[in-house]
Write a protein that holds these residues in place. Sequence first.
Motif, PDB file in Angstrom:
ATOM      1  N   ILE A  12       0.832  -1.202   0.000  1.00 12.51           N
ATOM      2  CA  ILE A  12       0.000   0.000   0.000  1.00 12.51           C
ATOM      3  C   ILE A  12       0.866   1.252   0.000  1.00 12.51           C
ATOM      4  O   ILE A  12       0.582   2.231  -0.699  1.00 12.51           O
ATOM      5  N   GLN A  13       1.944   1.239   0.782  1.00 13.93           N
ATOM      6  CA  GLN A  13       2.847   2.386   0.833  1.00 13.93           C
ATOM      7  C   GLN A  13       3.436   2.680  -0.536  1.00 13.93           C
ATOM      8  O   GLN A  13       3.466   3.843  -0.984  1.00 13.93           O
ATOM      9  N   GLU A  14       3.906   1.653  -1.221  1.00 13.70           N
ATOM     10  CA  GLU A  14       4.514   1.864  -2.529  1.00 13.70           C
ATOM     11  C   GLU A  14       3.481   2.218  -3.587  1.00 13.70           C
ATOM     12  O   GLU A  14       3.774   2.952  -4.534  1.00 13.70           O
ATOM     13  N   VAL A  15       2.253   1.713  -3.437  1.00 13.05           N
ATOM     14  CA  VAL A  15       1.179   2.092  -4.357  1.00 13.05           C
ATOM     15  C   VAL A  15       0.857   3.579  -4.191  1.00 13.05           C
ATOM     16  O   VAL A  15       0.626   4.290  -5.179  1.00 13.05           O
ATOM     17  N   ILE A  16       0.843   4.065  -2.951  1.00 12.05           N
ATOM     18  CA  ILE A  16       0.587   5.486  -2.713  1.00 12.05           C
ATOM     19  C   ILE A  16       1.669   6.344  -3.370  1.00 12.05           C
ATOM     20  O   ILE A  16       1.379   7.346  -4.042  1.00 12.05           O
ATOM     21  N   LEU A  17       2.931   5.958  -3.185  1.00 10.62           N
ATOM     22  CA  LEU A  17       4.028   6.712  -3.803  1.00 10.62           C
ATOM     23  C   LEU A  17       3.914   6.691  -5.329  1.00 10.62           C
ATOM     24  O   LEU A  17       4.063   7.727  -5.989  1.00 10.62           O
ATOM     25  N   SER A  18       3.648   5.527  -5.888  1.00 14.22           N
ATOM     26  CA  SER A  18       3.518   5.427  -7.343  1.00 14.22           C
ATOM     27  C   SER A  18       2.325   6.214  -7.851  1.00 14.22           C
ATOM     28  O   SER A  18       2.394   6.860  -8.906  1.00 14.22           O
ATOM     29  N   ALA A  19       1.210   6.176  -7.108  1.00 12.59           N
ATOM     30  CA  ALA A  19       0.011   6.904  -7.524  1.00 12.59           C
ATOM     31  C   ALA A  19       0.260   8.409  -7.533  1.00 12.59           C
ATOM     32  O   ALA A  19      -0.216   9.122  -8.429  1.00 12.59           O
ATOM     33  N   LEU A  20       1.017   8.914  -6.549  1.00 10.84           N
ATOM     34  CA  LEU A  20       1.345  10.339  -6.526  1.00 10.84           C
ATOM     35  C   LEU A  20       2.183  10.720  -7.749  1.00 10.84           C
ATOM     36  O   LEU A  20       1.952  11.767  -8.369  1.00 10.84           O
ATOM     37  N   TYR A  21       3.158   9.877  -8.095  1.00 10.05           N
ATOM     38  CA  TYR A  21       3.967  10.146  -9.282  1.00 10.05           C
ATOM     39  C   TYR A  21       3.098  10.170 -10.532  1.00 10.05           C
ATOM     40  O   TYR A  21       3.209  11.070 -11.377  1.00 10.05           O
ATOM     41  N   VAL A  22       2.262   9.161 -10.687  1.00  9.19           N
ATOM     42  CA  VAL A  22       1.437   9.059 -11.894  1.00  9.19           C
ATOM     43  C   VAL A  22       0.484  10.246 -11.993  1.00  9.19           C
ATOM     44  O   VAL A  22       0.355  10.888 -13.050  1.00  9.19           O
TER      45      VAL A  22
END
Length: 346
Positions: free
Chosen positions: A171-181
Motif C-alpha cells: 500500500i505504501q509503494e502504491v501510494i508513492l507510485s500513484a502520486l507520481y502518476v
Amino acid sequence: MITSEDPIDGISGELANNTWTLQTALVTFIAISWYNVVELLILVLCTFRRWKGLYFWSLLLSSCLGVFPYSLGFLLKFFTGANSFLSVTVLTVGWWTMVTGQSFVLYSRLHLVLRDERTLRRVLYMIIANFFFLHIPTTVLTFGSNVADRNPLFVHGYNIMEKIQMTGFTIQEVILSALYVYETIKLLRLSSDKSKRKIMHQLVGINISMFVMDLILLGLEYASYYAVQITLKGAIYSVKLKLEFAVLGRLVDVIHGPRRFMPANSLALSSFPYANGSTAFHPPPANPNRSEDFYAHSMTGAISNAERSGEKSAVPDGKILAMTEFSTWVEQRPQSHLCHGEEREA
C-alpha cells in the motif's frame, strides 16, 4: 495451530519442497539480484559527480546494504549450514534497508512533480511510521521462528504478520507510485515538448510496472509460496531500483532544464517581465548548477521587487513557479511584454 506435519516452506529455515527445480529457481533469483546490484553500483558511482544527497544515499544503500545482504541471508539460510542467528540477522538488516530504502528513493525525487509541502511531509511520516509498525514486529517473529526453539506459536504469528507487513508496504509503494502518476499526468498537460513528454510517459509506465510487480509478490505471499516469494522479492526490488535510477535522474532535467551554466540564458531567466513591459535583473545564486535554487531565487526576487515598486505582475503573490509553470506563463504573455527582456539578452 501449526503442527510438525504442516509444510512451513522455509519460514524456519527448511524447505517443504526441497526439489532440484525449486533450488534452481531460488538460486537463479538470488543471482539476478546480485547481478543487478553490481551493475547499479557501477552506474551510480560513475554517474553521480557528488556523492551526497538523499537520492544518492538511498539508492546506494538500498542496493548494496539492502538487496545484497537480503539475498545473501536467504542463501545462507536455505543452502548452507550457517548459524541461524547469523543468516537471520543478515537478511533482516538487508530487508529493512531494501524495502524502506526503496521508498526513500521514490520520496527523494517526489518534490520534482509534487509541490505540496504538507503532502510531502505526510509521505515522510508514513514511511517512518511503517518502519516501526511493520519492520519491528516482523523481525521479532522472524528471530523467534528461526533462532529460538522454533516454537509453533512464533511460526504461526510470523505467517500472519508476514502477510500484514507485505500488504502494508505494498500500500505504501502504491501510494508513492500513484502520486507520481497523478502529478506527472498533470505536468504532461502543460508540456508540448515531445522529448519531455516521452520521459514523463516512461515515468508513468515504470510506476505502473512496479505496481504490477508488487501485486505479484503479494499474490505469492497469500498463496503461501514463502521461499519463492522472498527470493523473488530481492530480484524484483533490484529491478525496480534500476528502473527508478533510469528515469528519476532524467526527471530533474525535465522539470528544471539541463544543469549547465549558460550566462545568456541565466540573464534571460533572471529578467522577469512585468505587466508594464519592464524587467528587473537579479544575479544568479552562487551555485548555478543548483537549478532548483536558481529558479526559486529568480522568481521570488522578481516578485518581491515588483511588490516594492508597486508594480503588478500576473503571478499571484508569494508563488514560487516551477520551471514548467514559468515556461507556460511566459509563452502565454503578449510578445510586446517580452521585447525589452530579449533586447537585454542580445
